[in-house]
Design a protein around this motif. Structure first.
Motif, PDB file in Angstrom:
ATOM      1  N   GLU A 111      -4.486   2.369   5.358  1.00 51.92           N
ATOM      2  CA  GLU A 111      -4.416   3.395   4.308  1.00 51.92           C
ATOM      3  C   GLU A 111      -5.764   4.107   4.183  1.00 51.92           C
ATOM      4  O   GLU A 111      -5.825   5.318   3.992  1.00 51.92           O
ATOM      5  CB  GLU A 111      -4.006   2.798   2.958  1.00 51.92           C
ATOM      6  CG  GLU A 111      -2.693   2.014   2.956  1.00 51.92           C
ATOM      7  CD  GLU A 111      -1.464   2.803   3.381  1.00 51.92           C
ATOM      8  OE1 GLU A 111      -1.596   3.979   3.778  1.00 51.92           O
ATOM      9  OE2 GLU A 111      -0.363   2.221   3.345  1.00 51.92           O
ATOM     10  N   ASP A 171       5.865   2.702   0.613  1.00 58.13           N
ATOM     11  CA  ASP A 171       5.650   3.162   1.991  1.00 58.13           C
ATOM     12  C   ASP A 171       6.940   3.736   2.569  1.00 58.13           C
ATOM     13  O   ASP A 171       6.910   4.693   3.341  1.00 58.13           O
ATOM     14  CB  ASP A 171       5.099   2.037   2.867  1.00 58.13           C
ATOM     15  CG  ASP A 171       3.650   1.719   2.521  1.00 58.13           C
ATOM     16  OD1 ASP A 171       3.437   0.875   1.625  1.00 58.13           O
ATOM     17  OD2 ASP A 171       2.740   2.324   3.109  1.00 58.13           O
ATOM     18  N   GLU A 218       2.797   3.818   9.925  1.00 54.13           N
ATOM     19  CA  GLU A 218       3.438   3.580   8.641  1.00 54.13           C
ATOM     20  C   GLU A 218       4.593   2.587   8.687  1.00 54.13           C
ATOM     21  O   GLU A 218       4.835   1.884   7.715  1.00 54.13           O
ATOM     22  CB  GLU A 218       3.902   4.927   8.092  1.00 54.13           C
ATOM     23  CG  GLU A 218       3.990   5.037   6.595  1.00 54.13           C
ATOM     24  CD  GLU A 218       2.656   4.917   5.888  1.00 54.13           C
ATOM     25  OE1 GLU A 218       2.444   3.871   5.257  1.00 54.13           O
ATOM     26  OE2 GLU A 218       1.836   5.842   5.927  1.00 54.13           O
ATOM     27  N   HIS A 243       3.969  -0.902   7.792  1.00 49.39           N
ATOM     28  CA  HIS A 243       3.739  -1.102   6.355  1.00 49.39           C
ATOM     29  C   HIS A 243       5.044  -1.411   5.630  1.00 49.39           C
ATOM     30  O   HIS A 243       5.132  -2.304   4.812  1.00 49.39           O
ATOM     31  CB  HIS A 243       3.116   0.154   5.740  1.00 49.39           C
ATOM     32  CG  HIS A 243       1.786   0.490   6.320  1.00 49.39           C
ATOM     33  ND1 HIS A 243       1.062   1.584   5.932  1.00 49.39           N
ATOM     34  CD2 HIS A 243       1.034  -0.141   7.258  1.00 49.39           C
ATOM     35  CE1 HIS A 243      -0.070   1.628   6.612  1.00 49.39           C
ATOM     36  NE2 HIS A 243      -0.107   0.598   7.424  1.00 49.39           N
TER      37      HIS A 243
HETATM   38 FE   FE2 Z   1       1.301   2.997   4.254  1.00 42.53          FE
END
Ligand code: FE2
Ligand code: FE2
Lengths: 333, 102
Positions: free
Chosen positions: A91, A145, A174, A177
């Motif tokens: 992040e 997310d 991503e 996540h």
């Molecule tokens: Fe993320």
């Protein structure tokens, strides 16, 4: 969402001083799915809207490290700890890609950081909610997310080159996540009754803030049309929200959790879930900084910035000293 | 992303462009930018920012202010001369089918 328009009177129409043939050529390029690069001519309103949107997106990534960072030292196992550290570091990286993209539009890192610290710039409302239990770390990865992915995937084709490239990089990182968050939630949901209750409680608290992340309904977002035309926004708030609800509800059901919305039901005719009314007063209150931990979040950022000042200054002084030494050596050499 | 307008404030770390060789045999490619007080720290920041998943085997950094770029406003005069020179491509030349290996 990280990119939701949160100011009530944003972009004004094209400045009258802008040559109509330049504006027309620009609009044609964007309509033709071409990418705009930093040194290309662009309307002032486009530049301003992008600076606001990209910097807000960057701030969201950076402030987003705080609620999760809160749990790194208390992660329940070494595996979970290593994963959470990697996620939070990602992040931070997302924030850096995005700050760099915004800088190509003629703003500086310091200006953006100052705007965050003085409250002039916004960040996603979602991070003004507290992370009370370990299950919240699961809920954030899975829902927050997950929602971010919905929003970011279409932005890989956004019209501004540096922003699009940053999004490609972000999207690649991503999905881990979201999966790690879902895994945490799934494990808890299959655990002891207390663990399952913890997972349900986290879903109860994060569900509504998560679907609010997509921003106000379309009929309440006056700039959607312009942003869609400019390919700064590729799908409307309501379209993205519906997509998110449609994919997330079956995931919750599959692990035996209940989405906290009594009005939620499958609409055969529409081929989508209908969901209950969203409390937009809460959303606007959180935007204005009235979220449960808003003050704490901004204070944590300011403290980190101020406490790091001496390091930044010392590193610059060291670099200057080295440079002048090299210069002297070259002169004597 | 070689930056035009220089908005850097007095005590802001300067900007560096980062180039990464994904694997041996490939050339370095622009990956993004980082702020750093000097080259050594720029390399470290580039590593942490752009190679967290084995994206590279080598990194170059260069001060953004040292990049000299062509002007998009004169892209026409710069690149158009090549447009009319189709004879620089092999397909310009007609060779009968019965001639092999050419
Ligand atoms: Fe993320
Ligand atoms: Fe992110």
């Amino acid at each position: 969402m990280y990119t939701t328009e949160m100011s009530k009177n944003p972009a004004r129409p094209a400045a009258p001083s802008e040559a109509p043939e330049l504006v027309a050529a620009f609009e044609a390029r964007v309509a033709n799915d071409e990418f705009i690069e930093p040194k290309d001519w662009m309307p002032e309103a486009y530049r301003k809207t992008l600076v606001r949107q990209i910097s807000q997106h960057a701030h969201s990534e950076v402030v987003g490290m705080l609620p999760e960072g809160n749990w790194i030292s208390r992660a329940p196992s070494l595996r979970r700890k290593a994963v959470l550290l990697a996620k939070v570091q990602d992040e931070g990286g997302h924030g850096l890609y995005l700050y760099s993209a915004a800088e190509t539009l003629g703003t500086s890192r310091d200006q953006m950081i100052e705007a965050l610290h003085t409250g002039k710039a916004k960040y996603s409302t979602i991070f003004n909610y507290p992370t009370l239990t370990w299950a919240d770390i699961g809920a954030i990865g899975w829902l927050v997310d997950g929602a971010a992915i919905m929003n970011q995937v279409p932005l890989q084709r956004t019209s501004y080159g540096p922003y699009a490239r940053a999004m490609v990089r972000v999207c690649k990182e991503e999905s881990f996540h979201q999966r790690q968050g879902f895994e945490i939630t799934m494990k808890l949901a299959a655990g002891t009754p207390e663990q399952k209750a913890m997972a349900q409680d986290a879903l109860n608290r994060w569900w509504w803030p998560s679907i609010m992340m997509f921003g106000p309904p379309d009929d309440n977002s006056p700039n959607t049309a312009q942003s869609v035309r400019w390919r700064i926004k590729r799908e409307t708030n309501d379209e993205l929200r519906q997509k998110f609800v449609d994919v997330t509800v079956p995931q919750a059901e599959a692990i035996g959790l209940t989405v906290p919305d009594p009005d939620l039901k499958w609409n055969e005719e529409r081929g989508h879930y209908d969901y209950g009314a969203i409390d937009w007063d809460e959303f606007w209150a959180v935007v204005k900084g009235e979220g449960p931990v808003a003050k704490e979040r901004v204070k944590a950022r300011i403290d980190a910035w101020e406490k790091g000042a001496w390091v930044r200054e010392a590193a610059l002084a060291h670099a200057a000293k080295q440079a002048s030494r090299r210069q002297k050596e070259a002169a004597n050499g | 992303m070689a930056n035009e307008p220089n908005t850097q404030t007095a005590n802001e770390w300067p900007l560096w462009e980062v180039f990464i060789r994904a694997k041996h045999g490939l050339s370095h490619r622009h990956a993004g930018s980082v702020h750093a007080p000097d080259g050594e720290i720029a390399l470290r920041h580039a590593r942490d920012t752009y190679t967290r998943r084995m994206e590279g085997v080598s990194i170059w950094v260069i001060r953004s202010s040292d990049v000299v770029a062509s002007d998009p406003g004169s892209a026409g005069p710069t690149f158009e001369p090549a447009e009319s020179k189709v004879y620089r491509h092999p397909t310009f030349y007609v060779v009968p089918d019965y001639i092999k290996h050419i």
